[in-house]
Design a protein around this motif. Structure first.
Motif, PDB file in Angstrom:
ATOM      1  N   TYR A 128       0.818  -1.211   0.000  1.00  0.00           N
ATOM      2  CA  TYR A 128       0.000   0.000   0.000  1.00  0.00           C
ATOM      3  C   TYR A 128       0.855   1.265   0.000  1.00  0.00           C
ATOM      4  O   TYR A 128       0.409   2.331   0.416  1.00  0.00           O
ATOM      5  CB  TYR A 128      -0.985  -0.026   1.181  1.00  0.00           C
ATOM      6  N   GLY A 129       2.107   1.136  -0.427  1.00  0.00           N
ATOM      7  CA  GLY A 129       2.970   2.316  -0.523  1.00  0.00           C
ATOM      8  C   GLY A 129       4.088   2.320   0.500  1.00  0.00           C
ATOM      9  O   GLY A 129       4.469   3.385   0.990  1.00  0.00           O
ATOM     10  N   LEU A 130       4.620   1.123   0.821  1.00  0.00           N
ATOM     11  CA  LEU A 130       5.765   0.996   1.736  1.00  0.00           C
ATOM     12  C   LEU A 130       5.464   1.630   3.097  1.00  0.00           C
ATOM     13  O   LEU A 130       6.327   2.247   3.722  1.00  0.00           O
ATOM     14  CB  LEU A 130       7.028   1.657   1.131  1.00  0.00           C
ATOM     15  N   LEU A 131       4.233   1.457   3.567  1.00  0.00           N
ATOM     16  CA  LEU A 131       3.791   2.205   4.752  1.00  0.00           C
ATOM     17  C   LEU A 131       4.486   1.739   6.028  1.00  0.00           C
ATOM     18  O   LEU A 131       4.886   2.554   6.861  1.00  0.00           O
ATOM     19  CB  LEU A 131       2.260   2.106   4.905  1.00  0.00           C
ATOM     20  N   GLY A 132       4.624   0.424   6.202  1.00  0.00           N
ATOM     21  CA  GLY A 132       5.256  -0.091   7.421  1.00  0.00           C
ATOM     22  C   GLY A 132       6.705   0.334   7.535  1.00  0.00           C
ATOM     23  O   GLY A 132       7.169   0.762   8.601  1.00  0.00           O
ATOM     24  N   SER A 133       7.428   0.236   6.433  1.00  0.00           N
ATOM     25  CA  SER A 133       8.853   0.608   6.461  1.00  0.00           C
ATOM     26  C   SER A 133       9.028   2.128   6.556  1.00  0.00           C
ATOM     27  O   SER A 133       9.980   2.607   7.185  1.00  0.00           O
ATOM     28  CB  SER A 133       9.579   0.056   5.230  1.00  0.00           C
ATOM     29  N   THR A 134       8.123   2.882   5.963  1.00  0.00           N
ATOM     30  CA  THR A 134       8.198   4.346   6.059  1.00  0.00           C
ATOM     31  C   THR A 134       8.042   4.786   7.512  1.00  0.00           C
ATOM     32  O   THR A 134       8.815   5.617   8.017  1.00  0.00           O
ATOM     33  CB  THR A 134       7.119   5.012   5.180  1.00  0.00           C
ATOM     34  N   GLU A 135       7.041   4.213   8.191  1.00  0.00           N
ATOM     35  CA  GLU A 135       6.824   4.542   9.605  1.00  0.00           C
ATOM     36  C   GLU A 135       8.028   4.145  10.451  1.00  0.00           C
ATOM     37  O   GLU A 135       8.462   4.877  11.339  1.00  0.00           O
ATOM     38  CB  GLU A 135       5.575   3.799  10.117  1.00  0.00           C
ATOM     39  N   TYR A 136       8.584   2.972  10.159  1.00  0.00           N
ATOM     40  CA  TYR A 136       9.670   2.455  10.992  1.00  0.00           C
ATOM     41  C   TYR A 136      10.976   3.208  10.729  1.00  0.00           C
ATOM     42  O   TYR A 136      11.712   3.530  11.673  1.00  0.00           O
ATOM     43  CB  TYR A 136       9.854   0.952  10.766  1.00  0.00           C
ATOM     44  N   ALA A 137      11.276   3.513   9.477  1.00  0.00           N
ATOM     45  CA  ALA A 137      12.486   4.284   9.153  1.00  0.00           C
ATOM     46  C   ALA A 137      12.418   5.664   9.810  1.00  0.00           C
ATOM     47  O   ALA A 137      13.425   6.157  10.352  1.00  0.00           O
ATOM     48  CB  ALA A 137      12.642   4.422   7.636  1.00  0.00           C
ATOM     49  N   ALA A 138      11.224   6.286   9.793  1.00  0.00           N
ATOM     50  CA  ALA A 138      11.066   7.613  10.416  1.00  0.00           C
ATOM     51  C   ALA A 138      11.292   7.524  11.930  1.00  0.00           C
ATOM     52  O   ALA A 138      11.925   8.403  12.524  1.00  0.00           O
ATOM     53  CB  ALA A 138       9.668   8.163  10.123  1.00  0.00           C
ATOM     54  N   LEU A 139      10.793   6.445  12.537  1.00  0.00           N
ATOM     55  CA  LEU A 139      10.979   6.248  13.981  1.00  0.00           C
ATOM     56  C   LEU A 139      12.465   6.100  14.324  1.00  0.00           C
ATOM     57  O   LEU A 139      12.966   6.721  15.273  1.00  0.00           O
ATOM     58  CB  LEU A 139      10.201   5.008  14.440  1.00  0.00           C
ATOM     59  N   LEU A 140      13.187   5.282  13.550  1.00  0.00           N
ATOM     60  CA  LEU A 140      14.621   5.081  13.811  1.00  0.00           C
ATOM     61  C   LEU A 140      15.402   6.375  13.634  1.00  0.00           C
ATOM     62  O   LEU A 140      16.314   6.684  14.406  1.00  0.00           O
ATOM     63  CB  LEU A 140      15.186   3.999  12.888  1.00  0.00           C
ATOM     64  N   ARG A 141      15.033   7.143  12.610  1.00  0.00           N
ATOM     65  CA  ARG A 141      15.703   8.416  12.364  1.00  0.00           C
ATOM     66  C   ARG A 141      15.440   9.372  13.529  1.00  0.00           C
ATOM     67  O   ARG A 141      16.348  10.045  14.028  1.00  0.00           O
ATOM     68  CB  ARG A 141      15.191   8.996  11.033  1.00  0.00           C
ATOM     69  N   GLN A 142      14.202   9.397  14.000  1.00  0.00           N
ATOM     70  CA  GLN A 142      13.818  10.268  15.122  1.00  0.00           C
ATOM     71  C   GLN A 142      14.577   9.862  16.392  1.00  0.00           C
ATOM     72  O   GLN A 142      15.005  10.712  17.171  1.00  0.00           O
ATOM     73  CB  GLN A 142      12.305  10.109  15.325  1.00  0.00           C
ATOM     74  N   GLN A 143      14.774   8.553  16.579  1.00  0.00           N
ATOM     75  CA  GLN A 143      15.530   8.061  17.751  1.00  0.00           C
ATOM     76  C   GLN A 143      17.043   8.203  17.562  1.00  0.00           C
ATOM     77  O   GLN A 143      17.809   7.838  18.454  1.00  0.00           O
ATOM     78  CB  GLN A 143      15.204   6.575  17.994  1.00  0.00           C
ATOM     79  N   GLN A 144      17.446   8.684  16.377  1.00  0.00           N
ATOM     80  CA  GLN A 144      18.871   8.808  16.025  1.00  0.00           C
ATOM     81  C   GLN A 144      19.585   7.457  16.149  1.00  0.00           C
ATOM     82  O   GLN A 144      20.728   7.370  16.603  1.00  0.00           O
ATOM     83  CB  GLN A 144      19.550   9.873  16.892  1.00  0.00           C
ATOM     84  N   GLN A 145      18.881   6.424  15.723  1.00  0.00           N
ATOM     85  CA  GLN A 145      19.433   5.064  15.761  1.00  0.00           C
ATOM     86  C   GLN A 145      20.305   4.833  14.533  1.00  0.00           C
ATOM     87  O   GLN A 145      19.808   4.845  13.404  1.00  0.00           O
ATOM     88  CB  GLN A 145      18.268   4.056  15.768  1.00  0.00           C
ATOM     89  N   PRO A 146      21.620   4.634  14.706  1.00  0.00           N
ATOM     90  CA  PRO A 146      22.451   4.344  13.539  1.00  0.00           C
ATOM     91  C   PRO A 146      22.230   2.906  13.063  1.00  0.00           C
ATOM     92  O   PRO A 146      21.866   2.037  13.861  1.00  0.00           O
ATOM     93  CB  PRO A 146      23.877   4.537  14.058  1.00  0.00           C
TER      94      PRO A 146
END
Length: 282
Positions: A128-146
């Motif tokens: 449906y537009g890479l929704l799960g990975s988009t949400e998760y990548a944004a979360l990791l970026r927000q947490q500054q997770q390398p």
């Protein structure tokens, strides 16, 4: 059971209608199957996100690195595969193959850890537009997770060695073989050393492999963005898609005919073994 038989067991469970809207029972069954499989190796976290009124779930298993002393905060390698499918297809290649390999890599790396900690993620709502990975990548970026590397396992089981069986977005056909008997690694420019090294190691295990680096988040070749690695490119992570190239090779893509019988299980087994070998040497 050998690796081929274990992959086949997973495929038999996962290959079914599992669109999150039209086949909710199948979708829930597969989600539960993944959870039960991963729970053997550690505690499984759910990353939930909303799509309208629908609650969706990515499933996450963290595996430790080789030694506790070595844990000097090495960034994890994230390995992902999406478990949803489009309506009207049992989704054997797309993406039961990716999930089956994800589950077997979990088993292998739980038994014998790698240098890097691993994070294995089964993504929801890719179709449906890479929704799960988009949400998760944004979360990791927000947490500054390398991340050491993100890898998306996207359709890994279709091989056709006939000349002319492989197509490409122009002008790539000039540089790559015209038979679809290889596994492709497609990464952003930061991953070029990994693309070269992993391709070489996969070939060492007897599976043909090709690699393609793409600049500018893949925007000039949109076909390179059609999986869960793309949101990680977009927020600046090094990420690779591992793929049999989907509709550029497999005529059953997104069709009712995407069934286990169309897969090359020897190829899938080789890809799984090759990936294990390559990931261990990152």
């Amino acid at each position: 059971m050998d690796l081929k038989e274990l992959l086949q067991v997973h495929l038999l469970e996962i290959t079914r209608e599992r669109d999150p809207y039209m086949a909710t029972a199948g979708h829930f069954f597969v989600q539960e199957y993944i959870r039960q499989q991963l729970t053997q190796w550690g505690s499984v976290d759910f990353h939930t996100f909303q799509v309208g009124s629908k609650t969706c779930k990515n499933l996450i298993l963290n595996l430790p690195s080789q030694s506790v002393q070595n844990k000097a905060n090495l960034p994890p390698v994230l390995i992902g595969a999406h478990y949803d499918a489009v309506p009207g297809t049992p989704g054997a290649d797309d993406n039961a193959t990716g999930v089956a390999v994800l589950l077997e890599l979990a088993r292998k790396f739980a038994a014998e850890p790698t240098r890097y900690p691993l994070r294995l993620v089964a993504f929801d709502m890719e179709e449906y537009g890479l929704l799960g990975s988009t949400e998760y990548a944004a979360l990791l970026r927000q947490q500054q997770q390398p991340l050491r590397l993100m890898m998306s396992l996207e359709m890994l089981g279709y091989r056709d060695a006939n000349p002319g069986s492989q197509s490409y977005p122009s002008p790539l056909e000039r540089f790559y073989p015209n038979q679809g008997d290889f596994i492709a690694l497609i990464g952003n420019l930061r991953t070029i050393p990994d693309l070269i090294g992993m391709s070489r190691r996969i070939r060492k295990t007897g599976i043909s492999s090709q690699w393609l680096p793409v600049p500018n988040r893949g925007l000039i070749v949109p076909q390179t963005r059609q999986s869960d690695h793309a949101p990680f490119w977009d927020v600046g992570y090094p990420a690779i898609m591992v793929t049999d190239t989907a509709f550029m090779r497999n005529p059953h893509y997104h069709k009712a005919s995407d069934r286990i019988a169309t897969l090359d299980l020897d190829f899938l087994t080789g890809v799984c073994a090759g990936l294990e070998f390559a990931i261990r040497r990152l």
